[in-house]
Design an enzyme around this catalytic site. Sequence first.
Site, mmCIF file in Angstrom:
data_model
loop_
_atom_site.group_PDB
_atom_site.id
_atom_site.type_symbol
_atom_site.label_atom_id
_atom_site.label_comp_id
_atom_site.label_asym_id
_atom_site.label_seq_id
_atom_site.Cartn_x
_atom_site.Cartn_y
_atom_site.Cartn_z
ATOM 1 N N SER A 135 0.989 -1.539 -0.962
ATOM 2 C CA SER A 135 0.034 -0.301 -0.115
ATOM 3 C C SER A 135 0.527 1.522 0.233
ATOM 4 O O SER A 135 1.646 1.545 0.810
ATOM 5 C CB SER A 135 -0.183 -0.201 0.996
ATOM 6 O OG SER A 135 -2.153 0.614 1.334
ATOM 7 N N LYS A 161 -1.314 -0.967 -3.967
ATOM 8 C CA LYS A 161 -2.381 -0.230 -4.100
ATOM 9 C C LYS A 161 -1.182 1.113 -4.201
ATOM 10 O O LYS A 161 -0.424 1.481 -3.385
ATOM 11 C CB LYS A 161 -2.945 -0.941 -2.997
ATOM 12 C CG LYS A 161 -3.749 -0.171 -2.030
ATOM 13 C CD LYS A 161 -5.062 -0.238 -1.048
ATOM 14 C CE LYS A 161 -4.496 0.502 0.384
ATOM 15 N NZ LYS A 161 -5.157 -0.632 1.911
ATOM 16 N N LYS A 163 -2.765 5.422 -2.381
ATOM 17 C CA LYS A 163 -4.344 6.346 -2.280
ATOM 18 C C LYS A 163 -4.366 7.394 -2.828
ATOM 19 O O LYS A 163 -3.294 7.277 -3.722
ATOM 20 C CB LYS A 163 -3.182 6.899 -0.445
ATOM 21 C CG LYS A 163 -2.827 5.141 -0.025
ATOM 22 C CD LYS A 163 -4.727 5.061 0.936
ATOM 23 C CE LYS A 163 -3.920 3.781 1.951
ATOM 24 N NZ LYS A 163 -4.571 3.344 2.803
ATOM 25 N N ASP A 188 -7.409 3.269 -2.759
ATOM 26 C CA ASP A 188 -8.299 2.984 -2.035
ATOM 27 C C ASP A 188 -8.112 4.840 -1.125
ATOM 28 O O ASP A 188 -7.570 5.707 -0.987
ATOM 29 C CB ASP A 188 -7.157 2.593 -0.870
ATOM 30 C CG ASP A 188 -7.558 2.732 0.879
ATOM 31 O OD1 ASP A 188 -9.175 2.783 1.175
ATOM 32 O OD2 ASP A 188 -6.677 1.737 1.799
ATOM 33 N N GLU A 213 -11.144 0.630 -3.225
ATOM 34 C CA GLU A 213 -11.829 0.665 -1.878
ATOM 35 C C GLU A 213 -12.266 1.714 -1.044
ATOM 36 O O GLU A 213 -11.761 2.735 -1.097
ATOM 37 C CB GLU A 213 -10.083 0.139 -1.380
ATOM 38 C CG GLU A 213 -10.193 -0.518 0.184
ATOM 39 C CD GLU A 213 -9.131 -0.905 0.714
ATOM 40 O OE1 GLU A 213 -8.111 -1.021 0.144
ATOM 41 O OE2 GLU A 213 -9.104 -1.203 2.297
ATOM 42 N N ASP A 238 -13.917 -0.932 3.225
ATOM 43 C CA ASP A 238 -12.713 -1.721 4.596
ATOM 44 C C ASP A 238 -13.485 -0.728 5.570
ATOM 45 O O ASP A 238 -14.058 -1.251 6.697
ATOM 46 C CB ASP A 238 -11.510 -0.752 3.783
ATOM 47 C CG ASP A 238 -10.196 -0.733 5.332
ATOM 48 O OD1 ASP A 238 -10.583 -1.020 6.010
ATOM 49 O OD2 ASP A 238 -9.824 -0.603 4.907
ATOM 50 N N LYS A 262 -10.066 -6.639 8.266
ATOM 51 C CA LYS A 262 -8.635 -6.213 9.297
ATOM 52 C C LYS A 262 -9.505 -6.964 11.062
ATOM 53 O O LYS A 262 -9.882 -6.583 10.834
ATOM 54 C CB LYS A 262 -8.515 -5.294 9.304
ATOM 55 C CG LYS A 262 -8.118 -4.380 7.949
ATOM 56 C CD LYS A 262 -7.710 -2.558 7.895
ATOM 57 C CE LYS A 262 -6.947 -1.990 7.067
ATOM 58 N NZ LYS A 262 -7.361 -0.526 7.431
ATOM 59 N N GLY A 290 -4.130 -4.065 6.137
ATOM 60 C CA GLY A 290 -3.276 -3.699 7.409
ATOM 61 C C GLY A 290 -2.947 -2.305 8.248
ATOM 62 O O GLY A 290 -4.215 -1.739 7.827
HETATM 63 O O1 OSB Z 1 -7.088 2.056 4.769
HETATM 64 O O2 OSB Z 1 -6.220 0.726 4.421
HETATM 65 C C1 OSB Z 1 -6.348 1.334 4.928
HETATM 66 C C2 OSB Z 1 -3.127 1.899 7.146
HETATM 67 C C3 OSB Z 1 -3.467 2.685 8.461
HETATM 68 C C4 OSB Z 1 -4.870 2.724 8.281
HETATM 69 C C5 OSB Z 1 -5.286 2.326 7.065
HETATM 70 C C6 OSB Z 1 -5.648 1.573 5.900
HETATM 71 C C7 OSB Z 1 -3.566 1.314 5.713
HETATM 72 C C8 OSB Z 1 -2.996 0.862 5.004
HETATM 73 C C9 OSB Z 1 -1.561 0.924 5.249
HETATM 74 O O3 OSB Z 1 -3.361 1.170 3.688
HETATM 75 C C10 OSB Z 1 -1.754 -1.031 5.036
HETATM 76 C C11 OSB Z 1 -0.556 -1.621 5.665
HETATM 77 O O4 OSB Z 1 0.313 -2.039 4.655
HETATM 78 O O5 OSB Z 1 -0.664 -1.890 6.624
HETATM 79 MG MG MG Z 2 -8.784 0.558 3.751
#
Ligand code: OSB
Ligand code: MG
Length: 370
Positions: A135, A161, A163, A188, A213, A238, A262, A290
Site C-alpha cells: 500500500s 495499491k 492511496k 484506496d 477501496e 474497508d 482487518k 493492514g
Molecule cells: O485504509 O487500508 C487502509 C494504514 C492505516 C490505516 C488504514 C489503512 C492503511 C493502509 C496500510 O492502507 C496497509 C498496510 O500496509 O499496513
Molecule cells: Mg483501506
Amino acid sequence: MRIERIELRHVKLVLVSPFVTSMGTEYDEEHIIVKVNAEGVTGWGESVAEGTPFYSYETVPTAWHILTDFLIPSLLGKDLQSVDEAIAMYAKVRGHMMAKAGLEAALWDAFAKTKGISLSRMLGGTRKKIDVGVSIGIQDSVGGLITKVEGYLAEGYKRIKIKIAPGNDLQFVEALRKQFPGMLLQVDANSAYRLEDISIFKKMDDYGLLLIEQPLGYEDIFDHSKLQRELKTPICLDESIHSLDDTRAAIELDSCRVINIKPGRVGGFTESRLIHDYCAGMNIPVWCGGMLESGIGRAGNVALASLSNFTLPGDISASKRYYKEDIVIPEFVVNPDGTMDVPDKPGIGVEVNMRALDDVTVRSVAQKAD
Ligand code: OSB
Ligand code: MG
C-alpha cells in the site's frame, strides 16, 4: 488455561517514510501490544488503535481504557477452555473492536502455543505461503510514484495499491496504467469522496483496476450500493465493515463485491473468520488489510490470510517496508516470487525481540489475578 497476568504496552514505532493518505500524514505508528500470561504460556497480540481518531474513532487511550477497565478484568483469574469462552466474558462491551481484537489475538496465540500448533493451523489456514501486496501513500509527483512502484515490483510484490484523494487520483492511475499495463492495481480513498463525485469513478472504471477501496462515507453502506450499480470495477469496503452483520448487509445490497478483512476493525480473528466463511459461501473474495502493524500484529494477519478464501494479495508487506527494525525475530520478508511464508512454529510463530520492544515502549501497565 488460567489467565494470570495481562500486560499492555503503548508502543510508538517510527515509519521509514511518512505515509500520506486522504486522512493526513503519519510519521509514526502508535499501537498497544498485549501480553497474556497463563500457566507458563505467553500470548502476544497487537491492538491497532492509532494515536489519532482519523481512520477509526478508537485511539490508543480509548483502547487502553476499555482494555484496563473492562476487558482485562473480565478475564483475570478465569480458567478458560477456549477463545470463545473468553469472548463471552466481555460480550456485553459494545464496539471498541480494536481494543477487543488486540486482547483476542494474544489469547489465540496463548491457546495455539498450549496446543503446540501454529496460529494458521488453529484458524484453519490451508496455505504455507501467501501472496502479498503493498500500500503506497500519496506521492508528490507521478514520476516519484512510478519510481516507488518499480522498486516494489522488483522486490516481488504481486499487487500495488495506491492511496487517492480528490485532486490526487486519475493522473496517478492513468500514469501507472500506461507504465505498467498488466500490473494488479487498486486504489484506496479512505472515504474521501461523495456520491456526487461519481464521474471520477466512471473514468477510473476504464483502467482495469482490481477494486476501488472505500470511496464513500466511513460508515456508509447505502450510497456505496448506488455507486457499485454504476461501475464495472468492484468496490471493496474497508472502514464500513465492523462485523459479519455489516458484511451481510453490504453483500446483500450489492454495495461491494470484495471485502477487506482487518481483524482489528472487526474485533478479532473470530469475527474475521465468520466474515471469511460467509464471503466464501457468497463467492465474494476477501483479502487481509493492514494497519501498519509491527511484526506481532503482522504475524496474526499472515496466519489469517492463509485461509482459503483470502484469494487476493493482502496489505501485508515486509517488516522493512514499514520500520527500520521490527520487534519480532525473524522479521517478515517477501520472497522474490511475491509471497510471504506463513510461520509454522507454535502460535504466532515468531519471537518477540524484547530489547527492540523495550526501545519502542512509551508506557506499560500490568494487571494480575488475585
Ligand atoms: O485504509 O487500508 C487502509 C494504514 C492505516 C490505516 C488504514 C489503512 C492503511 C493502509 C496500510 O492502507 C496497509 C498496510 O500496509 O499496513
Ligand atoms: Mg483501506
